[in-house]
Design a protein around this motif. Structure first.
Motif, PDB file in Angstrom:
ATOM      1  N   ALA A  89       0.814  -1.215   0.000  1.00 41.47           N
ATOM      2  CA  ALA A  89       0.000   0.000   0.000  1.00 41.47           C
ATOM      3  C   ALA A  89       0.846   1.262   0.000  1.00 41.47           C
ATOM      4  CB  ALA A  89      -0.933   0.000   1.207  1.00 41.47           C
ATOM      5  N   THR A  90       1.939   1.272   0.736  1.00 43.00           N
ATOM      6  CA  THR A  90       2.768   2.467   0.867  1.00 43.00           C
ATOM      7  C   THR A  90       4.061   2.397   0.081  1.00 43.00           C
ATOM      8  OG1 THR A  90       3.882   1.597   2.835  1.00 43.00           O
ATOM      9  CG2 THR A  90       1.859   2.869   3.187  1.00 43.00           C
ATOM     10  N   GLY A  91       4.469   1.203  -0.331  1.00 41.14           N
ATOM     11  CA  GLY A  91       5.761   1.046  -0.973  1.00 41.14           C
ATOM     12  C   GLY A  91       6.916   1.138  -0.004  1.00 41.14           C
ATOM     13  N   GLN A  92       6.629   1.032   1.297  1.00 39.30           N
ATOM     14  CA  GLN A  92       7.661   1.218   2.312  1.00 39.30           C
ATOM     15  C   GLN A  92       8.191  -0.129   2.824  1.00 39.30           C
ATOM     16  OE1 GLN A  92       5.697   3.731   5.247  1.00 39.30           O
ATOM     17  NE2 GLN A  92       6.694   5.535   4.377  1.00 39.30           N
ATOM     18  N   ALA A 142       2.446  -5.881  -7.883  1.00 35.06           N
ATOM     19  CA  ALA A 142       1.379  -5.911  -6.887  1.00 35.06           C
ATOM     20  C   ALA A 142       0.613  -4.596  -6.846  1.00 35.06           C
ATOM     21  CB  ALA A 142       1.967  -6.236  -5.512  1.00 35.06           C
ATOM     22  N   ARG A 143       1.315  -3.472  -6.870  1.00 30.23           N
ATOM     23  CA  ARG A 143       0.636  -2.170  -6.822  1.00 30.23           C
ATOM     24  C   ARG A 143      -0.182  -1.930  -8.089  1.00 30.23           C
ATOM     25  NH1 ARG A 143       2.070   1.832  -3.204  1.00 30.23           N
ATOM     26  NH2 ARG A 143       1.922   3.455  -4.801  1.00 30.23           N
ATOM     27  N   GLN A 144       0.339  -2.340  -9.217  1.00 32.12           N
ATOM     28  CA  GLN A 144      -0.388  -2.185 -10.470  1.00 32.12           C
ATOM     29  C   GLN A 144      -1.737  -2.903 -10.417  1.00 32.12           C
ATOM     30  OE1 GLN A 144       0.838  -4.367 -14.191  1.00 32.12           O
ATOM     31  NE2 GLN A 144       1.605  -2.341 -14.728  1.00 32.12           N
ATOM     32  N   GLN A 145      -1.750  -4.099  -9.839  1.00 33.89           N
ATOM     33  CA  GLN A 145      -2.992  -4.861  -9.742  1.00 33.89           C
ATOM     34  C   GLN A 145      -3.908  -4.312  -8.638  1.00 33.89           C
ATOM     35  OE1 GLN A 145      -3.697  -7.130 -12.034  1.00 33.89           O
ATOM     36  NE2 GLN A 145      -1.692  -6.651 -12.903  1.00 33.89           N
ATOM     37  N   LEU A 181       5.878   5.225 -10.690  1.00 36.72           N
ATOM     38  CA  LEU A 181       6.551   5.099  -9.396  1.00 36.72           C
ATOM     39  C   LEU A 181       6.334   3.729  -8.756  1.00 36.72           C
ATOM     40  CD1 LEU A 181       5.927   8.589  -7.751  1.00 36.72           C
ATOM     41  CD2 LEU A 181       8.045   7.718  -8.725  1.00 36.72           C
ATOM     42  N   ASP A 182       5.362   2.970  -9.265  1.00 41.01           N
ATOM     43  CA  ASP A 182       5.119   1.639  -8.706  1.00 41.01           C
ATOM     44  C   ASP A 182       6.371   0.776  -8.741  1.00 41.01           C
ATOM     45  OD1 ASP A 182       2.501   2.180  -8.134  1.00 41.01           O
ATOM     46  OD2 ASP A 182       1.681   1.138  -9.888  1.00 41.01           O
ATOM     47  N   SER A 209       1.688   7.751  -2.860  1.00 38.14           N
ATOM     48  CA  SER A 209       0.243   7.739  -3.017  1.00 38.14           C
ATOM     49  C   SER A 209      -0.116   6.954  -4.267  1.00 38.14           C
ATOM     50  CB  SER A 209      -0.295   9.170  -3.124  1.00 38.14           C
ATOM     51  OG  SER A 209      -1.654   9.147  -3.504  1.00 38.14           O
ATOM     52  N   PRO A 210      -1.094   6.055  -4.188  1.00 37.98           N
ATOM     53  CA  PRO A 210      -1.432   5.248  -5.363  1.00 37.98           C
ATOM     54  C   PRO A 210      -2.003   6.063  -6.513  1.00 37.98           C
ATOM     55  CG  PRO A 210      -3.011   4.898  -3.593  1.00 37.98           C
ATOM     56  CD  PRO A 210      -1.900   5.700  -3.002  1.00 37.98           C
ATOM     57  N   LEU A 211      -2.380   7.324  -6.260  1.00 35.36           N
ATOM     58  CA  LEU A 211      -3.033   8.119  -7.294  1.00 35.36           C
ATOM     59  C   LEU A 211      -2.161   9.254  -7.817  1.00 35.36           C
ATOM     60  CD1 LEU A 211      -6.614   8.319  -5.740  1.00 35.36           C
ATOM     61  CD2 LEU A 211      -5.714   6.660  -7.351  1.00 35.36           C
TER      62      LEU A 211
END
Length: 787
Positions: A304-307, A451-454, A467-468, A481-483
């Motif tokens: 969710a955060t990429g962290q 994973a973020r793309q999906q 950035l994903d 942020s995903p958006l």
């Protein structure tokens, strides 16, 4: 004349003093080297490194707790907020006390004067130095607020031994942040700079206790404490020996220091999860250590955060012989098969491949490069998604040759694999088999991008975020942020192809080094891939759920290979243990239907339905799959009424001719394929009435194909351990293995083979012609040169 001259001199001296006073403060006020501290996302100390001068001098926090501030002011400078840097009442009292005692027993310095003294390196106490401190304290008050001055004092006062500042003192003596100190702890720290030797656990404990309680009583008298709180505070014990500061993420700390220098860092690490992951890693390391596998690394990332939530760069407490300081999260290592999902996704995106499409899996040779599968066996032809799950080498080498090495190399760099710093030609076809270098962090970043793309496909309404694919972030304020920064173009891999990659990697079973399937228990869906580098030097396992990405590396930092150092055995068990310890979240990714299509495919080959497919399916595939080729392996043949013989309209009566769809694989593929597919049937023989006509018209294809060598060119004879040349084994596949084959070399008859068609030959250097003739008269010729 003398009086004006004296006035001029006096004015000049005053001007000089005033100018000195304006510029007397050091810039910066404090310039001593700092320790480095890393905090987790709960703002608990994760790791610390002492300053270059051997002092625990931690970077100051932005604020000071009210309790600590009140305790310090109560003990050191009660009129701190009412004077301008100098408390003349305190100075007068100090002079009186020193006169009566006949020695210096009180300095009368305010906190402002003490800050000046600390900034000047604690010079000898003399009246001259005291006068300078007074003037500079006034200047300090003009330049800084009271709260800033108080924080300067708290950050630079000595608290005993090599502990400087309340930040270090709170962690060293109480194991917690200054913001979390009790009244008793705050009072203890307030008195230590006045007598820092009192903190020694073996002496002066009574004196320290009296001073602490004196501060508590003064706070009570000032109305800052009530009597119950004061009594409870007095009942608290004094601190014992200084505590060791935690080192729960030493490699992350070193990385931050190298990138940004000493300082105060708020990382994205989840402290409890870091501790739990480290325990799991240590337990797994005990098992690996029995096989002389000494190093392990682990990274856990939040989708969710990429962290990064956990960062274990190496085994804690490792013997110095085994390179404990090497950060194996960042280290460049051979990935083995880890880049196969990347090629699979790229080929799907281009429409070159469908998920169930058959890929060739037979022995091949490209000049001096002869890829082989891990278990040294072949399947003939295998569905692409199974080839990925089974991590077969040959199908992906052939797929890379068809897709293009240059394209894969360029896209891999675009997706974050920046260790691929040589031209594509440097890696060749071995690129997809681990003939390059990647890092654990880079692999985490690639799975994170998938994973973020999906996960956010529908929230983004079909748009994409470049950035994903960035590496997992390490600091708390580095959020994705995903958006943010959305675009219409997907980049190298779109959501449809990415979903197909994750689906192919979702199985819980993987083959081990002997080809046997090993099943892992799991109560959640995970897309995961293992990798093993050449020579058993690196073992990998990387997996993703909709919520987390977990990456594991196992091996030896010095590159020593070990038997059994394979991804399925050395890395995958830890991967699944970590996933079982993580909180449950979303079960699986939602299908990105706008990027998928229900395509008619041939059931047995996975290609788009051709005109002669015997049975078809309607399967969900990336929408780019519509560009694919129709099935090339199904042909329409004519058989007689019984289906036993092939025939043609021109050589048989109409009532004896029946059109039949037939799966016809090349002889080399069929040779291996039919071992695992008993339903596969070779083409029937021609009926006696049609054989001659079929041969005359060229309607029949040779039922033979060479397995090795498999392409015209040059071959080199092998040598044994003595350097002597040894024979080369030539091998041929026949659509009907029971058929006899006669072997000829340069028109000289060599012999006959049945079923197992191989022959050891040791031809002389030069050009040669190998001729094979089966018992039905079919011929196969092969020209080659021996070096």
């Amino acid at each position: 004349m003398r009086r004006p001259r004296k006035r001029h001199i006096a004015f000049g001296l005053f001007a000089l003093v005033f100018i000195w006073w304006l510029f007397c403060l050091p810039r910066p006020l404090f310039d001593a080297p700092l320790a480095t501290v890393v905090f987790d996302r709960q703002e608990q100390l994760l790791s610390a490194q002492i300053a270059a001068d051997g002092q625990w001098r931690m970077p100051a926090a932005d604020s000071l707790s009210d309790r600590l501030g009140q305790a310090i002011i109560s003990f050191e400078d009660q009129r701190f907020y009412r004077h301008w840097g100098v408390d003349f009442k305190a100075l007068a009292r100090a002079i009186r006390q020193n006169w009566r005692a006949g020695q210096v027993v009180s300095g009368g310095s305010t906190l402002s004067m003490q800050v000046i003294r600390l900034s000047r390196g604690n010079p000898r106490r003399t009246l001259w130095q005291k006068g300078i401190e007074v003037l500079m304290a006034w200047r300090l008050e003009w330049s800084y607020t009271k709260d800033e001055i108080l924080r300067y004092w708290a950050a630079n006062a000595s608290f005993g031994g090599n502990v400087v500042g309340v930040e270090a003192a709170a962690w060293r003596y109480f194991g917690r942040s200054p913001m979390d100190l009790s009244w008793a702890e705050a009072a203890t720290l307030a008195v230590l700079p006045n007598s820092p030797a009192l903190i020694h656990p073996g002496r002066s404990r009574d004196q320290l206790l009296r001073k602490r309680n004196f501060v508590l009583d003064r706070l009570l008298a000032n109305g800052q404490l009530d009597s119950l709180t004061a009594d409870l505070a007095k009942a608290e014990p004094l601190p014992q020996a200084p505590l060791a500061l935690p080192r729960r993420a030493p490699h992350l700390l070193q990385r931050l220091v190298q990138a940004h220098g000493p300082g105060r860092y708020y990382s994205s690490i989840d402290g409890p999860l870091q501790a739990q992951a480290t325990e799991l890693l240590l337990a797994h390391h005990q098992r690996l250590n029995e096989n002389q596998i000494h190093n392990l690394a682990l990274q856990i990332t939040e989708v969710a955060t990429g962290q990064t939530l956990a960062y274990v760069g190496n085994v804690p407490g490792l013997d110095a012989r085994y390179s404990p300081d090497v950060d194996l999260v960042q280290a460049a290592r051979s990935p083995g098969s880890l880049l196969k999902p990347l090629l699979y996704g790229l080929a799907l995106e281009e429409g070159l491949l469908l998920p169930r499409q058959l890929l060739s899996d037979v022995p091949v040779t490209f000049r001096q490069f002869s890829p082989a599968n891990f278990n040294e066996d072949f399947s003939g032809a295998v569905p692409a998604d199974q080839a990925l799950a089974r991590s077969l080498n040959v199908p992906f080498v052939l797929l890379l040759r068809e897709y293009g090495i240059d394209k894969m190399h360029a896209y891999a760099r675009k997706l974050g694999f920046d260790f691929l710093d040589q031209p594509a030609s440097h890696y060749g076809l071995s690129l997809v088999l681990g003939g390059c270098e990647v890092s654990l962090e880079q692999m985490s970043g690639w799975f994170l991008g998938l994973a973020r793309q999906q996960r956010y496909y529908y929230e983004r309404q079909g748009h994409y975020a470049p950035l994903d694919w960035e590496k997992p972030s390490l600091l708390q304020d580095e959020l994705r942020s995903p958006l943010d920064d959305l675009q219409e173009q997907s980049g190298p891999i779109g959501a449809g192809a990415g979903y197909a990659v994750l689906q192919a990697l979702r199985q819980l079973e993987r083959p081990n080094e002997s080809g046997e399937w090993q099943r892992f228990s799991g109560d959640r869906s995970i897309a995961w891939k293992t990798g093993t580098s050449f020579g058993f030097r690196d073992a990998w396992a990387v997996g993703s759920s909709p919520d987390y990405v977990v990456a594991v590396w196992a091996g030896n930092a010095d590159g020593e290979g070990r038997p059994g150092l394979v991804g399925v055995q050395a890395a995958a068990p830890l991967l699944f243990q970590v996933f079982r310890s993580l909180p449950r979240g979303q079960d699986w990714f939602e299908s990105p239907y706008d990027e998928l299509r229900q395509l008619p495919t041939c059931r047995s080959t996975g290609y788009l339905r051709g005109p002669y497919c015997a049975a078809t399916d309607s399967s969900w595939s990336p929408k780019t799959g519509i560009r694919g080729a129709p099935c090339p392996y199904h042909q329409r043949i004519f058989t007689d009424r019984s289906g036993s013989y092939r025939t043609q309209l021109s050589c048989a009566a109409d009532e004896d001719v029946r059109p039949t769809p037939w799966l016809v694989l090349p002889a080399r593929e069929a040779f291996f394929y039919q071992r695992d597919h008993p339903e596969y049937r070779p083409l029937p023989d021609w009926s006696p009435a049609c054989r001659g006509l079929a041969e005359a018209n060229g309607a029949d294809q040779s039922p033979m194909q060479l397995i090795y060598p498999n392409s015209p060119g040059r071959i080199s004879l092998g040598r044994n351990w003595k350097g002597e040349k040894v024979a080369t084994v030539f091998q041929v596949a026949h659509r009907e293995p029971e058929t006899s084959i006669h072997w000829h070399l340069d028109e000289q008859y060599l012999g006959r083979t049945n079923r197992f068609h191989s022959f050891e030959l040791m031809p002389d250097p030069g050009s040669h012609l190998l001729t094979l003739v089966d018992e039905n008269g079919y011929r196969l010729s092969y020209h080659f040169e021996v070096l």
